[in-house]
Design an enzyme around this catalytic site. Structure first.
Site, PDB file in Angstrom:
ATOM      1  N   LYS A 250       0.966  -1.127   0.056  1.00  0.00           N
ATOM      2  CA  LYS A 250       0.048  -0.218  -0.042  1.00  0.00           C
ATOM      3  C   LYS A 250       0.748   1.402   0.014  1.00  0.00           C
ATOM      4  CE  LYS A 250      -3.492  -2.784   0.654  1.00  0.00           C
ATOM      5  NZ  LYS A 250      -3.897  -3.785  -0.718  1.00  0.00           N
TER       6      LYS A 250
ATOM      7  N   GLY B  39     -10.318  -3.574   7.331  1.00  0.00           N
ATOM      8  CA  GLY B  39     -10.299  -2.763   8.546  1.00  0.00           C
ATOM      9  C   GLY B  39      -9.724  -3.491   9.891  1.00  0.00           C
TER      10      GLY B  39
ATOM     11  N   GLU C 279      -9.625   2.413  -5.172  1.00  0.00           N
ATOM     12  CA  GLU C 279     -10.339   2.799  -4.208  1.00  0.00           C
ATOM     13  C   GLU C 279     -10.031   4.179  -4.066  1.00  0.00           C
ATOM     14  OE1 GLU C 279     -11.649  -0.722  -1.371  1.00  0.00           O
ATOM     15  OE2 GLU C 279      -9.769   0.408  -0.561  1.00  0.00           O
TER      16      GLU C 279
ATOM     17  N   ARG D 137      -8.602  -7.747  -6.742  1.00  0.00           N
ATOM     18  CA  ARG D 137      -9.520  -9.064  -6.929  1.00  0.00           C
ATOM     19  C   ARG D 137     -10.914  -8.612  -7.429  1.00  0.00           C
ATOM     20  NH1 ARG D 137      -9.086  -7.174  -1.532  1.00  0.00           N
ATOM     21  NH2 ARG D 137     -11.273  -6.275  -0.790  1.00  0.00           N
TER      22      ARG D 137
ATOM     23  N   ARG E   3     -24.744  -6.766   2.768  1.00  0.00           N
ATOM     24  CA  ARG E   3     -24.056  -7.973   3.181  1.00  0.00           C
ATOM     25  C   ARG E   3     -24.657  -8.626   4.471  1.00  0.00           C
ATOM     26  NH1 ARG E   3     -17.505  -6.816   2.844  1.00  0.00           N
ATOM     27  NH2 ARG E   3     -17.651  -5.245   0.776  1.00  0.00           N
TER      28      ARG E   3
END
Lengths: 503, 170
Positions: free
Chosen positions: A119, A168, A278, A295, A341
């Site tokens: 990242k 997270g 993102e 992915r 979800r």
């Protein structure tokens, strides 16, 4: 090579394994399921042509066990492996191993996977191309002193992130020097236990930004398109729970600029196959590159419903070597889609995961409703894996109708035996601020922090009457069928009755 | 049949008094008489029409907890300590084996035995019609018919004793 695979192995479980197997069936590709000890009766096995046992229930021994998965692919003659999301999906060592073993990895090439997987490196690289990024530390560290030195120099608020991370885990918001040390220590501990790597880094923390991401598709020759945005601002503890497309805050100019930026990131990283770029968007509609998710994402169905493009089909065709067949100008957003979800967890008790057997479940339906589901009545929910059960997705020509559709479906979705977040999700969807589109990553903390299910006396009264009737009749059935199995259950006998007609 | 459930820490009482062939029930709930109609289209699910409103409930039971799903909400019911196994207590009475009772509302088509007759396990005792279907109710014990409480053509509610047996012990 551009002929489609004959057989692929799906190195995953649950709803995503089933989602991928459906796509394979549609394209005439045979599928191989893999399973762990506790998944020997799991639903995903029933959607596959072959199934191979790959180890004990702990993920490290099965779904993360590269040797066993490769062996399963060789044993069955699978030409490719689809990793789904989670597990090995973003593991560049696994992608490389597949190449070495002459098995196609349905995902990005290993070099791109390695690059975007770091990242910090990816942020520094894209920043060189004038893409706005969120400022932060230029290297990961395991030193608390180094973190504190950066914080003192840069200022607060900051967000602590794990280097290995995702979902997270380990994230902490740090607002002052007073809380810095303990937050960093806690984040490192969590990173160590979750990922086996305590490395962390600090970034500037944006107050209640929106999370907006762009879906991209790139072929193996560098041709790429984007499939517009997904708004994923409804997050609980940095984990997305509701996603939608389009985002209410993007006008055509911002949408175009973010799409172009995402394609630039794809080009810079040499990306291939499906991916997501993102961004965070602040209250002035400035956007900042966050990271690439290399992915197929959990929330991919909302993009499929608004663009009409099947992302799993696209992944398979690209992995098989097909040149990109899509033109950017022909890709349109049609209508609105929202995904919820469904998790096995108890929102009334601090979201404790809820394991156990699903005693009864009935999927909702109706126009514009899609349910990507990994369980069925009788499924056992174990503590070993992510508690996601399914994803409920609605499509409608406009956002308001889409909200009504998914709220109606959430309201007609019994799952008994384990606890779920269905009622909690419905209360978010029907919240006046959600209806208005006033959402950002602070929504849950602001509006849902003290959520408890509302107690309704009329529902309780009917529940008691129903339970009494059920208990009486059911005991009668048990008693009777024990002695004389040929007596049908009272249920079957009562079943003749219909509203409005007496047979 | 009497039931006690605990919901949100409060005890709720329900007496199911009688049911008729076409699914109408008389009950007392929380001290109030209620009339409702019930039907079931699949195991675990039933539909009530109460005060003119249609309610579909999905029900499951596990470890003495009862879960009822109605209108997007799951209501969890417990059985109070003092009357633990209210279900099973009913069942004992119901299934006491020497009391043969109606498992569901229905009409007695035929009583197949007479007082004083010796019966064996699995021997049919009663033919009960419910929802246009005839069902045999059988003995589960060796016994002698002690009492017959209804006649052919009578309507019976769930749990009502139709025949009493005296158990024959070895």
């Amino acid at each position: 090579m551009s002929s489609m695979f004959n057989k692929i192995l799906i190195a995953n479980r649950g709803e995503i394994a089933i989602r991928i197997m459906r796509a394979c069936r549609e394209l005439g590709i045979e599928t191989v399921a893999v399973y762990s000890s506790i998944d020997k009766n799991a639903l995903h096995l029933r959607f596959a042509d072959e199934a191979v046992y790959i180890g004990e229930s702990e993920p490290q021994k099965s779904y993360l066990n590269i040797d066993n998965i490769i062996a399963a692919a060789h044993q069955t003659g699978a030409q490719a492996i689809h990793p789904g999301y989670g597990f090995l999906s973003e593991n560049s060592l696994f992608a490389e191993r597949c190449l070495q073993e002459n098995i196609a990895f349905i995902g990005p090439n290993p070099e791109a996977l390695r690059l975007v997987g770091d990242k910090i490196v990816s942020r520094e690289i894209v920043a060189q191309y004038n893409i706005p990024v969120i400022p932060g530390m230029e290297n990961k560290t395991t030193s608390i002193d180094e973190c504190i030195a950066f914080a003192e120099k840069y200022g607060y608020p900051l967000i602590l992130k794990t280097s290995a991370g995702g979902g997270g885990k380990g994230m902490r918001i740090i607002r002052s020097k007073a809380e810095a040390k303990s937050a960093i220590e806690a984040g490192m501990r969590e990173a160590q236990t979750t990922f086996g790597d305590p490395s962390v880094y600090l970034e500037k923390y944006l107050e209640q930004p929106r999370h907006v991401e762009i879906q991209i598709l790139a072929d193996n020759s560098g041709n790429a398109v984007h499939l517009y945005e997904r708004e994923c601002s409804i997050q609980r503890r940095h984990q997305k729970i509701i996603e939608e497309s389009p985002s209410v805050i993007l006008d055509s100019d911002l949408r175009r600029r973010m799409g172009e930026t995402a394609l630039k990131v794809a080009a810079i990283s040499g990306y291939s196959n499906a991916g997501t770029v993102e961004f965070l968007v602040d209250s002035d509609n400035n956007f900042y590159f966050l990271e690439v998710n290399a992915r197929l994402q959990v929330e991919h169905p909302v993009t499929e419903l608004v663009t009409g493009i099947d992302l799993v089909h696209a992944q398979l065709r690209i992995a098989a070597g097909e040149k990109l067949w899509l033109n950017q100008e022909n890709i349109r957003q049609n209508g609105h889609a929202i995904e919820c979800r469904i998790y096995a967890e108890d929102p009334a008790r601090n979201f404790l995961p809820s394991a156990g057997k699903i005693l009864f479940m009935q999927e909702p339906g109706g126009p514009g409703i899609r349910h990507d589901c990994g369980v069925i009545t009788g499924s056992e929910i174990s503590v070993y894996y992510d508690p996601i059960l399914s994803k409920l997705i609605s499509w409608a020509p406009d956002r308001e109708t889409c909200c009504k559709r998914i709220a109606t479906a959430l309201n007609d979705f019994p799952i008994l035996g384990i606890r779920t977040n269905i009622e909690y999700l419905r209360d978010i969807i029907t919240h006046p601020e959600f209806s208005k589109g006033n959402i950002n990553t602070g929504f849950i903390d602001r509006y849902m922090a003290d959520w408890q299910p509302k107690s309704e006396s009329a529902v309780i009264d009917r529940a008691v009457i129903a339970a009494g009737l059920y208990g009486g009749l059911n005991d009668a059935r048990k008693m009777n069928t024990a002695g004389s199995p040929e007596i049908p259950s009272p249920w079957e006998m009562l079943g003749d009755w219909r509203i409005g007609s007496r047979k | 049949m009497d039931f006690e459930f605990v919901v949100d820490g409060k005890i709720k009482r329900l007496s199911l008094n009688s049911g008729t062939l076409d699914g109408f029930y008389d009950a007392v709930y929380d001290g109030r008489p209620v009339k409702f109609r019930a039907s079931s289209f699949q195991s675990n699910s039933l539909t009530l029409i109460l005060d003119g409103r249609v309610t579909t409930a999905h029900i499951a039971e596990s470890d003495g907890r009862i879960f009822v799903y109605i209108s997007g909400k799951v209501v969890e019911l417990g059985v109070p300590k003092s009357t633990q196994n209210e279900y099973s207590k009913e069942m004992v009475e119901y299934g006491a084996q020497d009391k043969i009772s109606a498992p569901m509302p229905g009409k007695i088509v035929k009583i197949l035995v007479e007082i004083g007759e010796t019966v064996k396990p699995k021997q049919p005792l009663i033919v009960l019609e419910s929802m246009k279907m005839e069902n045999e109710i059988k003995s589960t014990i060796d016994g002698v018919v002690k009492a017959i409480k209804f006649n052919s053509g009578d309507l019976v509610g769930p749990g009502q004793t139709i025949i009493e047996l005296s158990r024959l012990t070895e």
